[in-house]
Motif scaffolding. Structure first.
Motif, PDB file in Angstrom:
ATOM      1  N   PRO A  14       8.510 -12.645 -11.946  1.00  0.00           N
ATOM      2  CA  PRO A  14       7.262 -13.199 -11.413  1.00  0.00           C
ATOM      3  C   PRO A  14       6.268 -13.465 -12.530  1.00  0.00           C
ATOM      4  O   PRO A  14       6.293 -12.818 -13.572  1.00  0.00           O
ATOM      5  CB  PRO A  14       6.759 -12.108 -10.467  1.00  0.00           C
ATOM      6  N   SER A  15       5.411 -14.417 -12.288  1.00  0.00           N
ATOM      7  CA  SER A  15       4.402 -14.779 -13.263  1.00  0.00           C
ATOM      8  C   SER A  15       3.403 -13.643 -13.424  1.00  0.00           C
ATOM      9  O   SER A  15       3.037 -12.981 -12.468  1.00  0.00           O
ATOM     10  CB  SER A  15       3.668 -16.040 -12.803  1.00  0.00           C
ATOM     11  N   HIS A  16       2.984 -13.415 -14.658  1.00  0.00           N
ATOM     12  CA  HIS A  16       1.978 -12.396 -14.930  1.00  0.00           C
ATOM     13  C   HIS A  16       0.642 -13.036 -15.267  1.00  0.00           C
ATOM     14  O   HIS A  16      -0.225 -12.412 -15.844  1.00  0.00           O
ATOM     15  CB  HIS A  16       2.451 -11.473 -16.051  1.00  0.00           C
ATOM     16  N   THR A  17       0.495 -14.287 -14.923  1.00  0.00           N
ATOM     17  CA  THR A  17      -0.771 -14.979 -15.148  1.00  0.00           C
ATOM     18  C   THR A  17      -1.198 -15.691 -13.874  1.00  0.00           C
ATOM     19  O   THR A  17      -0.360 -16.165 -13.121  1.00  0.00           O
ATOM     20  CB  THR A  17      -0.674 -15.982 -16.316  1.00  0.00           C
ATOM     21  N   CYS A  18      -2.484 -15.722 -13.662  1.00  0.00           N
ATOM     22  CA  CYS A  18      -3.020 -16.424 -12.494  1.00  0.00           C
ATOM     23  C   CYS A  18      -3.341 -17.876 -12.822  1.00  0.00           C
ATOM     24  O   CYS A  18      -3.578 -18.667 -11.925  1.00  0.00           O
ATOM     25  CB  CYS A  18      -4.304 -15.734 -12.013  1.00  0.00           C
ATOM     26  N   GLY A  63       5.759 -11.238  -4.002  1.00  0.00           N
ATOM     27  CA  GLY A  63       6.533 -12.473  -3.957  1.00  0.00           C
ATOM     28  C   GLY A  63       6.147 -13.528  -4.963  1.00  0.00           C
ATOM     29  O   GLY A  63       6.994 -14.179  -5.536  1.00  0.00           O
ATOM     30  N   SER A  64       4.855 -13.731  -5.203  1.00  0.00           N
ATOM     31  CA  SER A  64       4.467 -14.834  -6.072  1.00  0.00           C
ATOM     32  C   SER A  64       4.041 -14.376  -7.463  1.00  0.00           C
ATOM     33  O   SER A  64       3.751 -15.200  -8.317  1.00  0.00           O
ATOM     34  CB  SER A  64       3.341 -15.652  -5.432  1.00  0.00           C
ATOM     35  N   GLY A  65       3.963 -13.100  -7.700  1.00  0.00           N
ATOM     36  CA  GLY A  65       3.615 -12.632  -9.038  1.00  0.00           C
ATOM     37  C   GLY A  65       2.163 -12.276  -9.191  1.00  0.00           C
ATOM     38  O   GLY A  65       1.787 -11.125  -9.104  1.00  0.00           O
ATOM     39  N   ALA A  66       1.320 -13.269  -9.385  1.00  0.00           N
ATOM     40  CA  ALA A  66      -0.095 -13.015  -9.637  1.00  0.00           C
ATOM     41  C   ALA A  66      -0.942 -14.120  -9.035  1.00  0.00           C
ATOM     42  O   ALA A  66      -0.535 -15.270  -8.977  1.00  0.00           O
ATOM     43  CB  ALA A  66      -0.345 -12.928 -11.137  1.00  0.00           C
ATOM     44  N   SER A  67      -2.134 -13.743  -8.585  1.00  0.00           N
ATOM     45  CA  SER A  67      -3.087 -14.726  -8.085  1.00  0.00           C
ATOM     46  C   SER A  67      -4.481 -14.118  -8.146  1.00  0.00           C
ATOM     47  O   SER A  67      -4.640 -12.899  -8.250  1.00  0.00           O
ATOM     48  CB  SER A  67      -2.756 -15.167  -6.657  1.00  0.00           C
ATOM     49  N   TRP A  68      -5.490 -14.967  -8.046  1.00  0.00           N
ATOM     50  CA  TRP A  68      -6.868 -14.507  -8.026  1.00  0.00           C
ATOM     51  C   TRP A  68      -7.135 -13.858  -6.676  1.00  0.00           C
ATOM     52  O   TRP A  68      -6.644 -14.326  -5.653  1.00  0.00           O
ATOM     53  CB  TRP A  68      -7.832 -15.663  -8.297  1.00  0.00           C
TER      54      TRP A  68
END
Length: 146
Positions: A14-18, A63-68
């Motif tokens: 998963p992404s570690h950036t938003c 599920g999506s990793g990272a978000s604001w």
């Protein structure tokens, strides 16, 4: 002779950036890191008021990793129609209610709630002028326009 190839298993992490949440009209953003745990702060230029959350935090989401943690706020002109409601109850009305409001009034209201909360709108008095007025309600689902 048999050639053996090593078996490689891989998975997409998963992404570690938003990602950059972007600038807002008449707004200023402070912070240039967008990884999990990082925070950014929004403010508005003079003559404008921030509506929404001033500080956003990049969080882990299933599920999506990272978000604001909240959507980007917006800046509205001081003295203009609209505002932000926080808490468990609130009232929204047009300017000068119950009298008529000025022509070309453009009111934007934000209702802030915690993720997973339900927002219920109860209309006690509602009247629109055909072909001129409309109400748009938008959020996480497709906007509705009346």
């Amino acid at each position: 002779m048999y050639l053996m190839y090593p078996l490689f298993l891989f998975s997409v992490l998963p992404s570690h950036t938003c990602g950059n949440p972007g600038l807002i009209p008449k707004g200023v953003i402070q912070g240039s890191r967008y990884n999990i745990g990082d925070k950014i702060r929004y403010s508005c230029v003079m003559g404008y008021v921030l509506e929404g959350h001033a500080v956003l935090t990049c969080i882990v989401t299933p599920g999506s990793g990272a978000s604001w943690d909240f959507p980007a706020p917006f800046c509205r002109a001081e003295g203009s129609c609209g505002g932000t409601l926080r808490g468990t109850t609130g009232t929204i009305s047009s300017p000068h209610f119950p009298s008529e409001y000025e022509n070309n009034a453009d009111c934007t209201w934000s209702i802030l709630a915690e993720p997973g909360d339900t927002i219920a709108l109860v209309f006690t008095d509602f009247q629109l002028e055909d072909r001129y007025d409309f109400l748009e309600i938008s959020g996480t689902e497709v906007p509705s326009i009346w």
